[in-house]
Design an enzyme around this catalytic site. Structure first.
Site, PDB file in Angstrom:
ATOM      1  N   CYS A   1       0.832  -1.199   0.000  1.00 41.40           N
ATOM      2  CA  CYS A   1       0.000   0.000   0.000  1.00 41.40           C
ATOM      3  C   CYS A   1       0.875   1.262   0.000  1.00 41.40           C
ATOM      4  CB  CYS A   1      -0.989  -0.025   1.163  1.00 41.40           C
ATOM      5  SG  CYS A   1      -2.406   1.081   0.916  1.00 41.40           S
TER       6      CYS A   1
ATOM      7  N   HIS B   1      -3.699  -5.194   1.046  1.00 41.34           N
ATOM      8  CA  HIS B   1      -3.368  -5.683   2.378  1.00 41.34           C
ATOM      9  C   HIS B   1      -3.841  -7.130   2.502  1.00 41.34           C
ATOM     10  CE1 HIS B   1      -2.260  -1.753   3.960  1.00 41.34           C
ATOM     11  NE2 HIS B   1      -3.373  -1.243   3.454  1.00 41.34           N
TER      12      HIS B   1
END
Length: 510
Positions: free
Chosen positions: A338, A429
């Site tokens: 991310c 994630h």
């Protein structure tokens, strides 16, 4: 059995989240339908729910303890700090502006209605709702606008137990003082106490508990012992302490360990991504904040960040950027997740002022050919796909979007992330929670790091490890608390004859 309970704490990180999960697990074992609830959370550790919203990760963990799917009703208000003074407000799973500590007070009246609606809905659908407070109920300077502690207890007619962390010392004073500073109406809702993280002989503590009861008129429902095996799904990213080994790594299956350094950004988010790696035998995961730890590592992980631009500047100021670049130049692996993935690219642009002044552009580390632009709206999702032939699921929480130079994708389907040999990254994630993919990933990382003696385990299940820890929490509650007394409080509320401590303070709620 029907009822509700609020679990408050003397401090942040006193163990509220763990105690709520343990109570939920104990009740579920007894056949009670249970839901967790946290009216207002402040955390950068979050997940995306099946109903498409963002909530605190601890509430998702507690939902798992209850055997239910996480939803936005479990955590209707989430504050995600982007600096020491400002936070993004997430209301029922969707970002709803930025606030300062002072400006947030003007929104709490409207948010109280949102909180009340979510809690009312949960109580209509479940036998018991176990609520978690935020910080401490003794923060009397914030009582007038409190959404999650005694304010919630009064509005929803909840009994309260207070958890104290004895490992930090002073727990008896903390418990007494928490009751003493409250006004009489709030004191009347405090039914008793739970002491957490006790080490030693309980008989030495008993005289203190007797005196605490004499002073407050309230019992201690249990003393939970220290449990080394609890470390997954930390509520607060600040729990990611630098330089300590994460978890309790088992001995390697092969001849060598794999040493993983996870950069602990000031605004690290979803630090729990590293936990799946730490579940593997022979993988030593350490959070790091200075360059020497990079030199000692086989693998470097750049995790998520709530403040990618400022955390990238911090990375350079600490000398970590140069150490990571040298690590990659030596052919050793770097993994970005991310915000950390975005930092690996060439350029980050913020045209809408999401994190910095509108129009801000900064150079990335240049280890990938990416160019990133921040969109005004946050991207949320729970995607599925395939990577290196293994099925994967994950979740996305980010403003940044790849606008150029992604290169070879890390995920074959849907073509997400970047695979540039020893440098890898993705916006997703939770990828390492997929067991088959994690084994492929670790095998590849070890090969790039020259750890030919490292061998992955073929029997590690991240889901099993999480469930095992939840069962341990249930065991602690069942074996070390007066569950009959807890059940009575949940069902009937706090006793009506509790004494008011003379030192109680009159607190304005205007």
């Amino acid at each position: 059995m029907n009822g509700a309970l609020l679990v408050a704490g003397t401090t942040s990180d006193a163990g509220k989240s763990a105690v709520v999960a343990g109570i939920c697990r104990w009740l579920v074992r007894r056949g009670v339908s249970v839901a967790p609830f946290k009216a207002q959370n402040m955390s950068n550790n979050s997940i995306v729910t099946p109903d498409g919203g963002e909530i605190g990760r601890a509430q998702a963990m507690q939902a798992h303890a209850c055997g239910i799917a996480p939803s936005v009703d479990l955590n209707p208000v989430l504050l995600k700090p982007g600096s020491d003074r400002t936070s993004q407000v997430v209301v029922r799973g969707k970002a709803d502006g930025q606030v300062s500590a002072l400006s947030y007070r003007t929104r709490t009246a409207a948010l109280a209605d949102v909180v009340a609606a979510s809690l009312t809905d949960l109580r209509s659908r479940y036998d018991v709702v176990v609520c978690e407070g935020a910080g401490s109920p003794a923060e009397i300077n914030l009582r007038a606008t409190d959404l999650a502690n005694m304010g919630l207890a009064q509005r929803a007619d909840l009994p309260v137990i207070v958890v104290g962390d004895i490992d930090r010392g002073g727990v008896l004073a903390h418990l007494y003082g928490t009751v003493a500073v409250l006004d009489p109406a709030d004191q009347a809702r405090i039914a008793g106490f739970v002491i957490n993280k006790f080490r030693g002989d309980p008989r030495l503590l008993e005289p203190g508990l007797d005196q605490l009861r004499a002073l407050t008129g309230r019992p201690t429902f249990g003393v939970l012992p220290w449990a080394d095996g609890l470390w997954l799904d930390a509520e607060d990213s600040l729990s990611a302490v630098a330089d300590g080994i994460l978890g309790r790594p088992a001995a390697p299956r092969g001849e060598q360990w794999l040493r993983v350094a996870v950069v602990r950004f000031p605004r690290i988010s979803n630090a729990t991504d590293a936990e799946a790696l730490a579940c593997e035998p022979g993988v030593a995961v350490r959070y790091v904040t200075e360059p020497s730890r990079i030199l000692d590592a086989d693998v470097v992980v750049l995790p998520g960040s709530k403040a990618t631009v400022s955390d990238l500047a911090w990375l350079r100021a600490q000398g970590l950027a140069d150490a990571i670049t040298a690590h990659a130049a030596a052919g050793k692996p770097v993994l970005g997740i991310c915000g950390g993935y975005q930092m690996l690219g060439r350029r980050i642009r913020d045209p809408h002022g999401v994190e910095a002044a509108p129009g801000t552009e900064v150079d990335g580390l240049g280890l990938l050919g990416l160019e990133i632009a921040f969109d005004a709206d946050k991207h949320l999702g729970t995607p599925t796909g395939n990577a290196w032939g293994a099925p994967v699921t994950g979740y996305e929480i980010h403003h940044g979007r790849v606008v150029a130079g992604p290169g070879t994708p890390l995920l074959d389907d849907p073509g997400e992330g970047t695979d540039a040999g020893c440098v890898l990254g993705s916006h997703w994630h939770g990828l390492a929670e997929n067991d088959a993919f994690r084994r492929l990933l670790l095998t590849r990382l070890a090969a790039h790091a020259g750890r030919d003696g490292f061998a992955v385990a073929d029997d590690t299940s991240f889901a099993y490890e999480r469930t095992r820890q939840l069962d341990l929490l249930g065991d602690l509650v069942e074996q070390h608390t007066d569950t009959a007394a807890l059940e009575q409080v949940i069902r009937d509320g706090a006793p009506r004859d509790l004494p008011v401590l003379a030192s109680g303070m009159a607190v304005s709620r205007a």
